[in-house]
Structure formats: structure tokens, C-alpha cells
Write an enzyme that holds these catalytic residues in place. Structure first.
Site, PDB file in Angstrom:
ATOM      1  N   MET A  87      -9.469  -0.144 -10.885  1.00 20.08           N
ATOM      2  CA  MET A  87     -10.081   0.724  -9.949  1.00 20.08           C
ATOM      3  C   MET A  87     -10.111   2.132 -10.401  1.00 20.08           C
ATOM      4  O   MET A  87     -10.877   2.969  -9.453  1.00 20.08           O
ATOM      5  CB  MET A  87      -9.513   0.375  -8.518  1.00 20.08           C
ATOM      6  N   TYR A 177      -0.596  10.416  -1.209  1.00 17.99           N
ATOM      7  CA  TYR A 177      -0.853   8.857  -0.652  1.00 17.99           C
ATOM      8  C   TYR A 177      -1.555   9.453   0.770  1.00 17.99           C
ATOM      9  O   TYR A 177      -2.562   8.709   1.020  1.00 17.99           O
ATOM     10  CB  TYR A 177       0.136   8.128  -0.628  1.00 17.99           C
ATOM     11  N   SER A 179      -3.007  12.078   1.715  1.00 18.87           N
ATOM     12  CA  SER A 179      -4.401  12.550   1.461  1.00 18.87           C
ATOM     13  C   SER A 179      -5.559  11.536   1.256  1.00 18.87           C
ATOM     14  O   SER A 179      -6.530  11.734   1.718  1.00 18.87           O
ATOM     15  CB  SER A 179      -4.400  13.495   0.147  1.00 18.87           C
ATOM     16  N   THR A 180      -5.231  10.488   0.495  1.00 19.36           N
ATOM     17  CA  THR A 180      -6.276   9.506   0.161  1.00 19.36           C
ATOM     18  C   THR A 180      -6.572   8.441   1.605  1.00 19.36           C
ATOM     19  O   THR A 180      -7.745   8.302   1.716  1.00 19.36           O
ATOM     20  CB  THR A 180      -5.727   8.425  -0.801  1.00 19.36           C
ATOM     21  N   ILE A 212       5.076  -2.235   6.045  1.00 18.82           N
ATOM     22  CA  ILE A 212       4.988  -3.962   5.763  1.00 18.82           C
ATOM     23  C   ILE A 212       5.876  -4.402   4.673  1.00 18.82           C
ATOM     24  O   ILE A 212       5.890  -3.731   3.713  1.00 18.82           O
ATOM     25  CB  ILE A 212       3.326  -4.132   5.319  1.00 18.82           C
ATOM     26  N   ASP A 213       6.439  -5.686   4.753  1.00 21.66           N
ATOM     27  CA  ASP A 213       7.414  -5.970   4.004  1.00 21.66           C
ATOM     28  C   ASP A 213       7.047  -6.439   2.623  1.00 21.66           C
ATOM     29  O   ASP A 213       7.641  -7.395   2.163  1.00 21.66           O
ATOM     30  CB  ASP A 213       8.269  -7.029   4.697  1.00 21.66           C
TER      31      ASP A 213
HETATM   32  P1  NDP Z   1       0.838  -4.036  -3.318  1.00 16.62           P
HETATM   33  O1  NDP Z   1       1.551  -3.110  -4.168  1.00 16.62           O
HETATM   34  O2  NDP Z   1       1.676  -5.138  -3.186  1.00 16.62           O
HETATM   35  O3  NDP Z   1      -0.587  -4.507  -3.912  1.00 16.62           O
HETATM   36  C1  NDP Z   1      -1.423  -3.763  -4.374  1.00 16.62           C
HETATM   37  C2  NDP Z   1      -2.645  -4.384  -5.148  1.00 16.62           C
HETATM   38  O4  NDP Z   1      -3.641  -3.726  -5.687  1.00 16.62           O
HETATM   39  C3  NDP Z   1      -2.168  -5.302  -5.935  1.00 16.62           C
HETATM   40  O5  NDP Z   1      -3.125  -6.455  -6.066  1.00 16.62           O
HETATM   41  C4  NDP Z   1      -2.394  -4.605  -7.415  1.00 16.62           C
HETATM   42  O6  NDP Z   1      -2.673  -5.432  -8.600  1.00 16.62           O
HETATM   43  C5  NDP Z   1      -3.677  -3.995  -7.114  1.00 16.62           C
HETATM   44  N1  NDP Z   1      -3.804  -2.807  -7.834  1.00 16.62           N
HETATM   45  C6  NDP Z   1      -2.710  -1.748  -8.243  1.00 16.62           C
HETATM   46  N2  NDP Z   1      -3.389  -0.387  -8.871  1.00 16.62           N
HETATM   47  C7  NDP Z   1      -4.491  -1.059  -9.175  1.00 16.62           C
HETATM   48  C8  NDP Z   1      -5.808  -0.498  -9.909  1.00 16.62           C
HETATM   49  N3  NDP Z   1      -5.556   0.392 -10.814  1.00 16.62           N
HETATM   50  N4  NDP Z   1      -6.650  -1.398 -10.071  1.00 16.62           N
HETATM   51  C9  NDP Z   1      -7.026  -2.480  -9.236  1.00 16.62           C
HETATM   52  N5  NDP Z   1      -6.067  -3.011  -8.536  1.00 16.62           N
HETATM   53  C10 NDP Z   1      -5.066  -2.335  -8.533  1.00 16.62           C
HETATM   54  O7  NDP Z   1       0.359  -3.209  -1.830  1.00 16.62           O
HETATM   55  P2  NDP Z   1       0.621  -3.703  -0.484  1.00 16.62           P
HETATM   56  O8  NDP Z   1       0.225  -4.985  -0.181  1.00 16.62           O
HETATM   57  O9  NDP Z   1       1.836  -3.235   0.154  1.00 16.62           O
HETATM   58  O10 NDP Z   1      -0.513  -2.536   0.152  1.00 16.62           O
HETATM   59  C11 NDP Z   1      -1.827  -3.012   0.542  1.00 16.62           C
HETATM   60  C12 NDP Z   1      -2.746  -1.988   1.357  1.00 16.62           C
HETATM   61  O11 NDP Z   1      -1.909  -1.870   2.675  1.00 16.62           O
HETATM   62  C13 NDP Z   1      -2.834  -0.753   0.841  1.00 16.62           C
HETATM   63  O12 NDP Z   1      -4.011   0.016   1.067  1.00 16.62           O
HETATM   64  C14 NDP Z   1      -1.655   0.127   1.335  1.00 16.62           C
HETATM   65  O13 NDP Z   1      -1.932   1.417   1.260  1.00 16.62           O
HETATM   66  C15 NDP Z   1      -1.956  -0.532   2.899  1.00 16.62           C
HETATM   67  N6  NDP Z   1      -0.364  -0.321   3.484  1.00 16.62           N
HETATM   68  C16 NDP Z   1       0.728  -0.768   3.224  1.00 16.62           C
HETATM   69  C17 NDP Z   1       1.892  -0.514   3.786  1.00 16.62           C
HETATM   70  C18 NDP Z   1       3.011  -1.420   3.269  1.00 16.62           C
HETATM   71  O14 NDP Z   1       4.151  -0.974   3.897  1.00 16.62           O
HETATM   72  N7  NDP Z   1       2.952  -2.233   2.434  1.00 16.62           N
HETATM   73  C19 NDP Z   1       1.919   0.461   4.772  1.00 16.62           C
HETATM   74  C20 NDP Z   1       0.693   0.913   5.230  1.00 16.62           C
HETATM   75  C21 NDP Z   1      -0.353   0.764   4.594  1.00 16.62           C
HETATM   76  P3  NDP Z   1      -2.363  -4.962 -10.089  1.00 16.62           P
HETATM   77  O15 NDP Z   1      -1.150  -4.302  -9.958  1.00 16.62           O
HETATM   78  O16 NDP Z   1      -2.057  -6.540 -10.855  1.00 16.62           O
HETATM   79  O17 NDP Z   1      -3.462  -4.158 -10.351  1.00 16.62           O
END
Ligand code: NDP
Length: 282
Positions: A87, A177, A179-180, A212-213
Site C-alpha cells: 500500500m 500514527y 496523525s494518520t 486489541i490483542d
Molecule cells: P496487524 O499489524 O496485525 O496487521 C496489519 C495488516 O496490514 C497485515 O495484514 C499486514 O500484512 C498489512 N500491511 C502492513 N504493511 C502493509 C503495506 N505496506 N501494504 C499492504 N499491507 C500492509 O494490525 P492490527 O490487526 O493490529 O490492526 C488493524 C487495524 O486496527 C489498523 O488499522 C489499526 O490501526 C487498527 N487498530 C488496532 C489496534 C490494536 O491495538 N491492534 C488499536 C486501534 C486500532 P503484511 O505485513 O503481510 O503486509
């Protein structure tokens, strides 16, 4: 912990009853979920699969995506495809949406969830990192949403944006983060007005999550943050229900909503609690 879990399950039921969630509405639904190789995105893919949806998943790691697709099919997805994409690469964004439109024959749900990796640390002036993160966490979202909008419009579809409490209320040690996520909340809040004014068919759901865990989050906050983490699978289900019932916002867990109020009502107390949630000694 059991009490918290019971409360969350209760709220999930309230959500289902009050907003009249019909699981059958997702049978055969055409869904694209980004960032779905692991974490919350992976759990969303499994829930959509159990509901019998047709899904496209995407992330960078092809091997992991392949395994998630296999599991989705075994769980009941009518169809499941993956496309590896980065992305941060502009040409990948349209490529992913085009792939989903072609494979599924249109889109009912675009669930934007991916994030780039960032450190939990004091701001150190690394503007290049902030720009890079903005590209992945924000600019890719608005480009993909715009590309998918005509198909969503045609299908009375939904845009689901996975945001964070950080987008409503700044937290320390994560300035790029924060900011985004604030940018996402602002942009999609504005777009929601515009769609309503145009009498558009498309709903926008912005999801505010607390901690989230997921593996990524847990490894990053370890030893740095003192706050409870909530289950990814439940967060994922709440996001899906919010999109399916076309609600404008989700707050999961529920008390994230309280924080958005106290930050304005009792700011100095809120600042005190927020800063005390992080282990930092100068
Ligand atoms: P994870 O790090 O577990 O998963 C992130 C996902 O994004 C993976 O599938 C990863 O796969 C993919 N990804 C990472 N970099 C890229 C890239 N450059 N291009 C395409 N894909 C990419 O994240 P979470 O599940 O923890 O978080 C998911 C959402 O929830 C996010 O928007 C986060 O901000 C939000 N959120 C999460 C919280 C938490 O505590 N977990 C709290 C608040 C919000 P790969 O590396 O293979 O590309």
C-alpha cells in the site's frame, strides 16, 4: 477480566438487537478487506467467510494470504481470492480494487484496515517516516475508496474505515500514527456529509478501536503501556456488524466512547490518566 468480557458480549448482543443485524445479508456479499493476512483483518476475513461472503484479501505477504484464503474457503466463504500488494506503492492501490471488482463482479463492502509499521517512541523528528506512514495509513485509503465508490454506489454498499481511539484523542509516543488516524477521521467524516448531501447510496462507518490483542500490537506495547487489550476476533465481528448495519461509528470496547467525552469535559484529568498509562521515565 471475565466481567469485562461479559460486558463486551452483552454489548455485542445489544448491537445485534438494536441495529437489527441480519447475518443472511452477508451471504454472497462482495467484500474487499485490506491488511487481512494477520491481526484484525485476518479475523474479519474468517467472520465474512462464516457468513458465506465472497471475499478478496490483500497484504504484502503472499504465503500468509494463501493460507488465510484456504481457511476462508474451509469456513464457508462462497469465493475467496488474494492479491499481494504494498500500500506504499501507488500503482498497487488501483490494481487491488480492479482485481476485486473483476473477481467478484463488483463490491458491496470495502473494508480499509491495513497500517504500516511504526514505533512506540518519543517523536524524534523523523519527518520522512511520518510522510511514509501517511501514505500507507491515509492516502492509500482515500485513493482506494474513491476507486471503489462507483461500484459501492451501484450496490448500495458500504465503506468501512478501521480507525483508532488515537484518531479521536491524541496519545503520546505515537505522533505519526495518531496523525494518520486523525486524518482518516477528518476525511471520511467530511466525505460522509458529502455523500448524504448528494443522496448517495453508500454508507461510511468509522471504527474507533481501543487496544486489541493482535500479535503486532502486543509485541509493540509490551513493557510500555498499561491498559487492557481486547480480543481481535470480537473487534473484527463488531466492525463487520457496524458496516452491515450501516452505522456511522463503532466504539470498541465501549469505554473508548467515554474517553472521547472526558477529553473535552475533564481534559486535565484525562491527560493525567493517559500519560500515566505509559511507562516512561526521562
Ligand atoms: P496487524 O499489524 O496485525 O496487521 C496489519 C495488516 O496490514 C497485515 O495484514 C499486514 O500484512 C498489512 N500491511 C502492513 N504493511 C502493509 C503495506 N505496506 N501494504 C499492504 N499491507 C500492509 O494490525 P492490527 O490487526 O493490529 O490492526 C488493524 C487495524 O486496527 C489498523 O488499522 C489499526 O490501526 C487498527 N487498530 C488496532 C489496534 C490494536 O491495538 N491492534 C488499536 C486501534 C486500532 P503484511 O505485513 O503481510 O503486509
Amino acid at each position: 477480566d471475565i466481567l469485562k468480557l461479559q460486558l463486551c458480549i452483552f454489548l455485542l448482543f445489544v448491537n445485534v438487537i438494536v441495529y437489527d443485524f441480519a447475518p443472511e445479508s452477508l451471504r454472497g456479499a462482495k467484500v474487499l478487506v485490506t491488511g487481512s493476512s494477520k491481526g484484525i483483518g485476518e479475523q474479519m476475513a474468517y467472520h465474512y467467510a462464516r457468513f458465506g461472503a465472497k471475499i478478496v484479501i490483500t497484504a504484502r505477504s503472499k504465503d500468509t494470504l494463501q493460507k488465510v484464503v484456504e481457511k476462508c474457503l474451509s469456513l464457508g466463504a462462497q469465493e475467496a481470492f488474494y492479491i499481494a500488494a504494498d500500500m506504499s506503492n501507488e500503482s498497487d492501490l488501483d490494481r487491488v480494487v480492479d482485481f476485486a471488482l473483476k473477481k467478484l463482479g463488483g463490491l458491496d463492502y470495502l473494508v480499509l484496515n491495513h497500517i504500516g509499521s511504526t514505533r512506540i517512541a518519543m517523536w524524534d523528528g523523523d519527518v520522512e517516516h511520518a510522510k511514509w506512514l501517511m501514505k500507507i495509513n491515509f492516502f492509500s485509503y482515500i485513493q482506494m475508496a474513491w476507486k471503489a465508490l462507483p461500484s459501492l454506489e451501484k450496490n448500495k454498499g458500504s465503506l468501512v474505515i478501521v480507525s483508532s481511539l488515537a484518531g479521536k484523542m491524541p496519545s503520546p509516543l505515537t505522533a505519526p500514527y495518531v496523525s494518520t488516524k486523525s486524518a482518516l477521521n477528518g476525511f471520511f467524516g467530511s466525505l460522509r456529509h458529502e455523500l448524504a448531501m448528494k443522496k448517495s447510496n453508500v454508507s461510511i462507518s468509522v471504527c474507533t478501536l481501543g487496544l486489541i490483542d493482535t500479535e503486532t500490537a502486543m509485541s509493540k506495547v509490551k513493557g510500555k503501556v498499561n491498559m487492557p487489550a481486547y480480543p481481535a476476533t470480537e473487534a473484527a465481528l463488531n466492525i463487520i456488524i457496524t458496516g452491515a448495519t450501516r452505522q456511522p461509528e463503532l466504539f470498541y470496547p465501549w469505554f473508548t466512547y467515554i474517553w472521547t467525552l472526558t477529553k473535552d469535559w475533564i481534559p486535565s484529568f484525562t491527560d493525567y490518566v493517559v500519560q500515566r498509562s505509559y511507562n516512561y521515565s526521562p
